[in-house]
Design an enzyme around this catalytic site. Structure first.
Site, PDB file in Angstrom:
ATOM      1  N   HIS A   1       0.836  -1.220   0.000  1.00 27.86           N
ATOM      2  CA  HIS A   1       0.000   0.000   0.000  1.00 27.86           C
ATOM      3  C   HIS A   1       0.867   1.266   0.000  1.00 27.86           C
ATOM      4  CE1 HIS A   1      -3.296  -2.735   1.339  1.00 27.86           C
ATOM      5  NE2 HIS A   1      -2.315  -3.267   2.052  1.00 27.86           N
TER       6      HIS A   1
ATOM      7  N   SER B   1      15.775  21.313 -15.837  1.00 33.26           N
ATOM      8  CA  SER B   1      14.639  22.212 -15.979  1.00 33.26           C
ATOM      9  C   SER B   1      15.149  23.536 -16.515  1.00 33.26           C
ATOM     10  CB  SER B   1      13.988  22.416 -14.611  1.00 33.26           C
ATOM     11  OG  SER B   1      13.299  23.654 -14.578  1.00 33.26           O
TER      12      SER B   1
ATOM     13  N   LYS C   1      17.188  21.040 -10.827  1.00 32.19           N
ATOM     14  CA  LYS C   1      16.419  19.854 -11.166  1.00 32.19           C
ATOM     15  C   LYS C   1      17.216  18.802 -11.930  1.00 32.19           C
ATOM     16  CE  LYS C   1      12.644  19.118 -10.360  1.00 32.19           C
ATOM     17  NZ  LYS C   1      11.388  19.610 -10.954  1.00 32.19           N
TER      18      LYS C   1
ATOM     19  N   GLU D   1       9.560   8.601 -16.807  1.00 29.81           N
ATOM     20  CA  GLU D   1       8.197   9.139 -16.967  1.00 29.81           C
ATOM     21  C   GLU D   1       7.650   8.842 -18.362  1.00 29.81           C
ATOM     22  OE1 GLU D   1       7.777  13.211 -14.647  1.00 29.81           O
ATOM     23  OE2 GLU D   1       9.738  13.045 -15.594  1.00 29.81           O
TER      24      GLU D   1
END
Ligand code: ARG
Length: 454
Positions: free
Chosen positions: A154, A275, A281, A288
């Protein structure tokens, strides 16, 4: 003029041509189309339907068409599909004898053959790239998987594990993906060539011979099935969709694991991006995108199932729409598996949070009591009460003394506190498939054996 124009006065509207062409997709399988035609011509000669000079002219002409295509020649869309484009070009090169190539054949069995040849080769590539991914996961598990991290259920901390335990869980999924593809390959590798439109042919063809020339394992028994079956396309796409879902799950792990919050891994620069506004970043874009592109593969499977549902025997033009879905599924899965292998091979494994005193060790207290004869349900309750107490005090399980434990249950033994060592907790699980390092090395060996085998 189309190759089928005999019974027509005019021709299709330009809009119809543009709407119905499959050439733009079919061009990806021009080599298979020529390979299939060569096998067919070779067989036609062997059974006496072409003489040797006709066969030689056709084979040499097909080589010239292949040279044209390799050299960048792009057929016009008035050719409708790759089969007409190749045959039309062949006629330009060798004249009317080209028309003999289509004896005992239809575009229906031709396209079925081309797709099977194309798919068989891509299944082999998929197998190779998935094998690379399995190897990468096994290698990383072995070389630096001896890193303690929480195992989650979970997405809540459950029990400590070696990171290698999690990496190998993924390796096994990809090993099964390879098995699924290998199984599917057997059904793909059957020859429909010689089914003609759907009814076979009165000519004395030798289907076993073309199957042999093309490396098929056998011949499809029913000509109508030969041209109409698309279950192999659905099955391969399904195997891709399952693999893509596995890739997406692993991608999601990398996205999570590379956050400051988890920090288990740092992705290599090769598979990260920055970024344009936030200078600090280091984004996990590769992972992704693997996660995002999975949608296309899953969508391709739905599209194919809906495409085939409700189609009567035999060939229907709808079938032409199978390729965009199949090609997308295969290309995306191939690329995503390769990118994921690159991420796994190059990532830095940094380690997990300290698990000393973590409630992820609560099961240890219960297992300790159970090992001393206390019913597990009762032991679980005792351990839960200790967690509750520590939670109320805002402290970890490591603050408990032996007296605290014995106050909760008299069966706690002298070694009870030692059970709270995270590494000991992991190493105690020597059951088959458990977290102990010996189990990880056993799996690494078994996975490597499977790489050599399938
Ligand atoms: N372009 C067609 C396809 O891709 C080839 C078969 C065409 N057959 C036909 N009867 N129109 O499916």
């Amino acid at each position: 003029m189309a190759l089928w124009s005999g019974r027509f006065e005019g021709g299709p509207a330009d809009e119809m041509l543009a709407y119905s062409e499959s050439l733009s997709t079919d061009l990806l399988m021009w080599e298979e189309d020529i390979t299939g035609s060569k096998a067919h011509a070779t067989m036609l000669c062997e059974v006496g339907l072409l003489d040797e000079s006709e066969r030689d002219e056709i084979l040499a002409g097909l080589d010239r068409v292949a040279d044209d295509l390799r050299g960048g020649w792009v057929p016009g869309i008035d050719q409708e599909d790759i089969h007409m484009a190749v045959e039309g070009r062949l006629a330009e090169h060798i004249g009317p004898v080209a028309g003999k190539l289509h004896t005992a054949r239809s575009r229906n069995d031709q396209v079925a053959t081309d797709v099977r040849l194309w798919l068989r080769a891509r299944i082999d590539r998929l197998d190779a790239v998935l094998a690379r991914l399995v190897a990468a996961l096994a290698d990383r598990a072995e070389s630096d998987g001896r890193t303690l991290v929480p195992g989650y259920t979970h997405l809540q901390r459950g029990q400590p594990v070696w990171l290698g335990h999690t990496l190998l869980a993924y390796a096994w999924s990809f090993a099964r993906d390879r098995e699924r593809l290998a199984d599917c390959r057997r059904r793909v590798n059957q020859s429909p060539l010689g089914s003609a439109a759907m009814a076979g042919t009165p000519h004395p063809i030798d289907r076993a011979r073309t199957a042999e020339l093309l490396g098929f394992e056998g011949v499809m028994d029913n000509a109508m099935d030969g041209v109409s079956a698309r279950d192999h396309v659905i099955e391969a796409t399904s195997a891709c969709a399952i693999a893509a879902v596995h890739l997406s799950r692993l991608a999601e792990e990398l996205v999570l694991w590379s956050t400051a919050e988890f920090g288990f891994v740092r992705l290599s620069e090769s598979w990260s991006t920055g970024s344009s506004i936030m200078p600090q970043k280091r984004n996990p874009d590769a992972a992704e995108l693997v996660r995002g592109k999975t949608g296309q593969v899953v969508g391709a499977l739905s599209a194919l199932l809906v495409l085939v549902k409700g189609l009567p025997m035999a060939y229907n033009r709808d079938f032409q729409e199978d390729r965009p879905s199949l090609f997308t599924a295969v290309h995306t899965t191939l690329a995503s598996a390769s990118v994921m292998a690159g991420c796994i091979e190059s990532m830095e494994i940094r380690g997990g949070p300290s698990l000393v005193g973590s409630f992820a060790l609560a099961t240890e207290l219960a297992d300790h009591l159970a090992s001393r004869g206390v019913p597990f349900r009762e032991a679980h309750h005792v351990s839960g009460s200790l967690v509750k107490r520590c939670e109320a005090l805002g402290v970890g399980l490591d603050t408990l003394s032996l007296d605290d434990l014995r106050a909760a249950h008299p069966a706690f033994g002298d070694d009870a506190l030692a059970w709270l060592d995270p590494e000991a907790a992991v190493e105690r699980r020597t059951s088959t498939g458990g977290t102990a390092w010996s189990e990880i090395t056993r799996q690494v060996t078994k996975l490597r054996d499977s790489l050599a085998r399938v």
